[in-house]
Write a protein that holds these residues in place. Structure first.
Motif, mmCIF file in Angstrom:
data_model
loop_
_atom_site.group_PDB
_atom_site.id
_atom_site.type_symbol
_atom_site.label_atom_id
_atom_site.label_comp_id
_atom_site.label_asym_id
_atom_site.label_seq_id
_atom_site.Cartn_x
_atom_site.Cartn_y
_atom_site.Cartn_z
ATOM 1 N N LYS A 68 22.808 27.615 98.933
ATOM 2 C CA LYS A 68 23.156 26.193 98.857
ATOM 3 C C LYS A 68 24.229 25.952 97.786
ATOM 4 N N ALA A 69 24.060 26.559 96.637
ATOM 5 C CA ALA A 69 25.034 26.394 95.548
ATOM 6 C C ALA A 69 26.358 27.077 95.877
ATOM 7 N N ALA A 70 26.296 28.225 96.554
ATOM 8 C CA ALA A 70 27.531 28.918 96.945
ATOM 9 C C ALA A 70 28.325 28.076 97.936
ATOM 10 N N ILE A 71 27.643 27.444 98.859
ATOM 11 C CA ILE A 71 28.307 26.546 99.805
ATOM 12 C C ILE A 71 28.985 25.413 99.045
ATOM 13 N N ARG A 72 28.256 24.797 98.113
ATOM 14 C CA ARG A 72 28.831 23.719 97.285
ATOM 15 C C ARG A 72 30.058 24.189 96.529
ATOM 16 N N ALA A 73 30.036 25.459 96.117
ATOM 17 C CA ALA A 73 31.153 26.019 95.350
ATOM 18 C C ALA A 73 32.300 26.484 96.248
ATOM 19 N N GLY A 74 32.138 26.349 97.564
ATOM 20 C CA GLY A 74 33.222 26.669 98.476
ATOM 21 C C GLY A 74 33.125 28.011 99.188
ATOM 22 N N ALA A 75 31.994 28.697 99.077
ATOM 23 C CA ALA A 75 31.843 29.991 99.738
ATOM 24 C C ALA A 75 31.797 29.809 101.249
ATOM 25 N N THR A 76 32.498 30.683 101.945
ATOM 26 C CA THR A 76 32.503 30.654 103.404
ATOM 27 C C THR A 76 31.445 31.603 103.950
ATOM 28 N N ARG A 77 31.173 31.471 105.227
ATOM 29 C CA ARG A 77 30.232 32.371 105.878
ATOM 30 C C ARG A 77 30.737 33.812 105.795
ATOM 31 N N ASP A 78 32.047 34.004 105.972
ATOM 32 C CA ASP A 78 32.615 35.351 105.896
ATOM 33 C C ASP A 78 32.453 35.956 104.500
ATOM 34 N N GLU A 79 32.616 35.150 103.458
ATOM 35 C CA GLU A 79 32.433 35.665 102.098
ATOM 36 C C GLU A 79 30.985 36.078 101.862
ATOM 37 N N ILE A 80 30.063 35.269 102.340
ATOM 38 C CA ILE A 80 28.654 35.608 102.175
ATOM 39 C C ILE A 80 28.317 36.857 102.993
ATOM 40 N N ALA A 81 28.867 36.960 104.192
ATOM 41 C CA ALA A 81 28.615 38.143 105.023
ATOM 42 C C ALA A 81 29.129 39.409 104.334
ATOM 43 N N GLU A 82 30.301 39.349 103.721
ATOM 44 C CA GLU A 82 30.823 40.533 103.019
ATOM 45 C C GLU A 82 29.976 40.870 101.802
ATOM 46 N N MET A 83 29.491 39.863 101.106
ATOM 47 C CA MET A 83 28.595 40.104 99.973
ATOM 48 C C MET A 83 27.306 40.758 100.456
ATOM 49 N N VAL A 84 26.802 40.314 101.623
ATOM 50 C CA VAL A 84 25.612 40.930 102.207
ATOM 51 C C VAL A 84 25.881 42.408 102.504
ATOM 52 N N ASN A 85 27.077 42.726 102.983
ATOM 53 C CA ASN A 85 27.414 44.127 103.246
ATOM 54 C C ASN A 85 27.251 44.985 101.991
ATOM 55 N N VAL A 86 27.672 44.451 100.851
ATOM 56 C CA VAL A 86 27.525 45.191 99.590
ATOM 57 C C VAL A 86 26.048 45.330 99.251
ATOM 58 N N CYS A 87 25.257 44.289 99.507
ATOM 59 C CA CYS A 87 23.811 44.361 99.262
ATOM 60 C C CYS A 87 23.168 45.436 100.122
ATOM 61 N N VAL A 88 23.613 45.559 101.368
ATOM 62 C CA VAL A 88 23.077 46.599 102.246
ATOM 63 C C VAL A 88 23.415 47.966 101.669
ATOM 64 N N LEU A 89 24.656 48.134 101.241
ATOM 65 C CA LEU A 89 25.067 49.403 100.624
ATOM 66 C C LEU A 89 24.172 49.740 99.437
ATOM 67 N N MET A 90 23.958 48.788 98.564
ATOM 68 C CA MET A 90 23.259 49.048 97.310
ATOM 69 C C MET A 90 21.738 49.041 97.450
ATOM 70 N N ASN A 91 21.202 48.411 98.521
ATOM 71 C CA ASN A 91 19.752 48.256 98.660
ATOM 72 C C ASN A 91 19.181 48.835 99.945
ATOM 73 N N GLY A 92 20.018 49.345 100.835
ATOM 74 C CA GLY A 92 19.529 49.902 102.087
ATOM 75 C C GLY A 92 18.844 48.867 102.957
ATOM 76 N N GLY A 93 17.747 49.279 103.587
ATOM 77 C CA GLY A 93 17.019 48.426 104.522
ATOM 78 C C GLY A 93 16.611 47.079 103.957
ATOM 79 N N PRO A 94 16.032 47.025 102.739
ATOM 80 C CA PRO A 94 15.676 45.714 102.197
ATOM 81 C C PRO A 94 16.895 44.792 102.029
ATOM 82 N N GLY A 95 18.028 45.366 101.650
ATOM 83 C CA GLY A 95 19.243 44.555 101.555
ATOM 84 C C GLY A 95 19.642 43.997 102.907
ATOM 85 N N TYR A 96 19.444 44.795 103.951
ATOM 86 C CA TYR A 96 19.766 44.374 105.312
ATOM 87 C C TYR A 96 18.834 43.244 105.752
ATOM 88 N N MET A 97 17.538 43.396 105.496
ATOM 89 C CA MET A 97 16.561 42.390 105.910
ATOM 90 C C MET A 97 16.759 41.072 105.160
#
Length: 110
Positions: A68-97
């Motif tokens: 919610k705060a990231a949206i308010r700060a101007g984050a796009t869906r694509d930016e959040i999706a790329e950040m999620v990709n890094v979470c998957v890299l660093m956290n594996g399955g739990p990052g994906y879920m």
């Protein structure tokens, strides 16, 4: 998950804590304000970092509030999706879920 309802429920749980533990609540709020103040990193970058940590710590409430705060700060869906990709890299399955939860929260809260 209904992210709006979940965040509303958490806010209702925090309200009495703010009254009963006022010093801690004020201290946490001051820390939050100081940490998210624009500096070398802007607020959007800091919210994306906080969201990544929320995903990594598997904290649904953190995910919701920081999406919610990231949206308010101007984050796009694509930016959040790329950040999620890094979470998957660093956290594996739990990052994906939990990353999928963050994307769902974005779709509901934007």
């Amino acid at each position: 998950m209904d992210w709006k309802a979940a965040l509303s429920h958490t806010a209702s749980l925090l309200k009495p804590m703010r009254a009963e533990q006022a010093d801690t609540a004020k201290g946490f709020h001051a820390l939050h304000e100081a940490a998210f103040e624009s500096g070398a990193l802007d607020t959007k970058q800091k919210e994306l970092i906080a969201l990544a940590i929320g995903i990594s710590k598997q904290c649904n409430d953190c995910i919701g509030f920081h999406v919610k705060a990231a949206i308010r700060a101007g984050a796009t869906r694509d930016e959040i999706a790329e950040m999620v990709n890094v979470c998957v890299l660093m956290n594996g399955g739990p990052g994906y879920m939990y990353g999928a939860k963050a994307m769902e929260a974005y779709d509901q809260l934007s």
